[in-house]
Design an enzyme around this catalytic site. Structure first.
Site, short mmCIF file in Angstrom:
data_model
loop_
_atom_site.label_atom_id
_atom_site.label_comp_id
_atom_site.label_asym_id
_atom_site.label_seq_id
_atom_site.Cartn_x
_atom_site.Cartn_y
_atom_site.Cartn_z
N TYR A 182 9.29 0.22 1.55
CA TYR A 182 8.27 1.58 1.52
C TYR A 182 7.28 1.73 2.47
O TYR A 182 7.06 2.54 3.20
CB TYR A 182 7.81 1.73 -0.05
CG TYR A 182 7.07 3.05 -0.12
CD1 TYR A 182 7.81 4.25 -0.19
CD2 TYR A 182 5.72 3.17 -0.16
CE1 TYR A 182 7.21 5.64 -0.20
CE2 TYR A 182 5.04 4.54 -0.21
CZ TYR A 182 6.01 5.69 -0.30
OH TYR A 182 5.26 6.98 -0.45
N LYS A 219 6.64 4.19 5.95
CA LYS A 219 5.67 5.10 6.22
C LYS A 219 4.92 4.60 7.35
O LYS A 219 4.37 5.62 7.84
CB LYS A 219 4.68 4.88 4.82
CG LYS A 219 5.64 5.63 3.64
CD LYS A 219 6.03 7.03 3.82
CE LYS A 219 6.77 7.80 2.63
NZ LYS A 219 7.04 9.07 3.10
#
Length: 234
Positions: free
Chosen positions: A159, A163
């Protein structure tokens, strides 16, 4: 009238951003991959539902064709759809597989690229086109290295990496297309399904920066990374 499309608009930050932008006078296309949930959300919002799976090229192209036929242009694109990934943190980082990482990157990085590319022709027809990419403080190396920030206590591969990559994608598109305002945003730690509703911020607070950057117009900044307090170091 400003024409806006938001991916992942059936719940959470996407839904709330749609609600606020509709209140501000935007015509909003609420995009979601689940037709039932997406249509129900659009009905509650007073938005127009568009089926769109950011991991499927044909779905993305069909969504762009639908908006072209329905409105003829797009003024604002909010790339909000994303997944939490494996959730493997701390000592479990060594367990993540290449396939798991690829799945997260496909949704959180390649997804916004697919959608942006498909809608570029419609954005170019706008007088003041804007693209907002929803990143995270977990995508900032500076924030994650700051012991005063909660993000510094989160150790995660897929994750966080996705990002971070999305911020760089944003910066590169901003350079390549100076006529379009491209910016990444960090909504902050907001209570949504993505984190089991554990965040201390409300969705109203989290969506504020999405909405603000969606409304910057042609004179606004581009190539930046922002949260509700200002510029995010990354």
């Amino acid at each position: 009238m400003t024409i806006t499309l938001i991916t992942g608009a059936n719940k959470g930050l996407g839904f709330e951003a749609a609600r606020q932008l509709i209140a501000a006078g935007h015509t909003v296309y609420a995009a979601a991959r689940d037709a039932g949930r997406g249509q129900a959300a659009a009905d509650r919002l007073g938005a127009r539902f568009v089926p769109l799976d950011v991991t499927d090229d044909d779905s993305v192209k069909a969504a762009a064709e639908f908006v072209r036929a329905d409105s003829g242009r797009l003024d604002v694109l909010v790339n909000n759809a994303g997944i939490a990934g494996t959730g493997k943190v701390g000592e479990r980082i060594g367990e993540i597989t290449g396939a798991e990482l690829a799945t997260t990157l496909d949704t959180n990085v390649a997804g916004p690229v697919r959608v942006t590319n498909a809608f570029l022709p419609l954005l170019r027809l706008s007088d003041a086109p804007v693209v907002v990419n929803v990143s995270s403080g977990l995508g900032s190396m500076a924030v994650c290295a700051d012991p005063s920030r909660i993000e510094s206590h989160v150790t995660n591969v897929d994750y966080n990496a996705s990002k971070t990559a999305l911020v760089m994608v944003t910066a590169q598109y901003a350079k390549a297309f100076p006529g379009i305002r491209f910016n990444a945003v960090d909504p902050g730690y907001t209570a949504t399904d993505l984190n089991g509703n554990s965040g201390p911020q409300t969705v109203e607070e989290g969506a504020e920066i999405l909405v603000r950057m969606a409304m910057i117009g042609g004179d606004g900044p581009t190539g930046g990374f922002f949260d509700r307090h200002g510029t995010v170091a990354w």
